[in-house]
Design a protein around this motif. Structure first.
Motif, PDB file in Angstrom:
ATOM      1  N   UNK A 141       4.070   6.544  35.802  1.00  0.00           N
ATOM      2  CA  UNK A 141       3.027   6.837  34.823  1.00  0.00           C
ATOM      3  C   UNK A 141       3.372   6.337  33.427  1.00  0.00           C
ATOM      4  N   UNK A 142       2.324   6.025  32.689  1.00  0.00           N
ATOM      5  CA  UNK A 142       2.421   5.807  31.246  1.00  0.00           C
ATOM      6  C   UNK A 142       1.597   6.919  30.612  1.00  0.00           C
ATOM      7  N   UNK A 143       2.187   7.600  29.646  1.00  0.00           N
ATOM      8  CA  UNK A 143       1.498   8.706  28.976  1.00  0.00           C
ATOM      9  C   UNK A 143       1.462   8.435  27.477  1.00  0.00           C
ATOM     10  N   UNK A 144       0.360   8.829  26.854  1.00  0.00           N
ATOM     11  CA  UNK A 144       0.238   8.729  25.409  1.00  0.00           C
ATOM     12  C   UNK A 144       0.014  10.141  24.880  1.00  0.00           C
ATOM     13  N   UNK A 145       0.837  10.524  23.906  1.00  0.00           N
ATOM     14  CA  UNK A 145       0.793  11.863  23.342  1.00  0.00           C
ATOM     15  C   UNK A 145       0.589  11.740  21.839  1.00  0.00           C
ATOM     16  N   UNK A 146      -0.281  12.562  21.270  1.00  0.00           N
ATOM     17  CA  UNK A 146      -0.455  12.662  19.825  1.00  0.00           C
ATOM     18  C   UNK A 146       0.282  13.905  19.360  1.00  0.00           C
ATOM     19  N   UNK A 147       1.023  13.803  18.262  1.00  0.00           N
ATOM     20  CA  UNK A 147       1.744  14.961  17.748  1.00  0.00           C
ATOM     21  C   UNK A 147       1.742  14.950  16.230  1.00  0.00           C
ATOM     22  N   UNK A 148       1.097  15.967  15.639  1.00  0.00           N
ATOM     23  CA  UNK A 148       1.128  16.123  14.192  1.00  0.00           C
ATOM     24  C   UNK A 148       2.406  16.841  13.764  1.00  0.00           C
TER      25      UNK A 148
END
Length: 166
Positions: A141-148
């Protein structure tokens, strides 16, 4: 006793630590963020010099051998050093097998100790206004995560994050 002569030990950065260092330097080049490298252990001068010659702004040397500590103790030592010596880190990167006999426990434990989100197998990071866009990859898998919230991430090899020559 029997004399076995002198044993010469060559300390080197692990390949995943070099991947994390290169990703940090790429982020510095792209966004102007400063890079602080933590080196744990009785480091040889070359081990401390390499990151500085590659573009790191500052080194924190923890003169304690990670090989004598458990992964939990190593992570606690690193988390404490970050919290006391680095002002408001925006992203904390480590090799996926940093200082823990390849168990992969130190980076997520640092995140837990610091109460920050954790991203495993990071291959790319981009700052998008008010949050990090983090891309991780494993075998399937390739995962994209947003994190502030400033995360901790373990970095794996991506083919593009080979450490530059000083």
């Amino acid at each position: 006793g029997e004399d076995f002569g002198t044993v010469e030990v060559h300390q080197v950065w692990g390949p995943y630590d070099e991947n994390a260092l290169e990703l940090a330097l790429e982020i510095k080049d792209r966004y102007g963020h400063g890079v602080v490298a933590l080196v744990m252990g009785g480091a040889a001068p070359d081990l401390l010099r390499q990151p500085l010659e590659s573009g790191v702004d500052r080194i924190i040397h923890i003169n304690e051998s990670a090989w004598r500590l458990s992964p939990l103790s190593t992570a606690r030592t690193l988390a404490h050093a970050i919290q006391t010596a680095v002002e408001d880190p925006s992203l904390i990167l480590a090799g996926i097998q940093s200082g823990d006999w390849d168990s992969g426990l130190v980076p997520p434990t640092v995140a837990s100790e610091m109460q920050r989100p954790f991203v495993a197998n990071l291959v790319e990071a981009a700052w998008e206004g008010d949050a990090w866009r983090l891309t991780s990859r494993d075998a399937q898998h390739v995962r994209v995560v947003q994190s502030a919230v400033p995360p901790v991430a373990s970095v794996t090899s991506s083919g593009s994050n080979t450490l530059r020559y000083p």
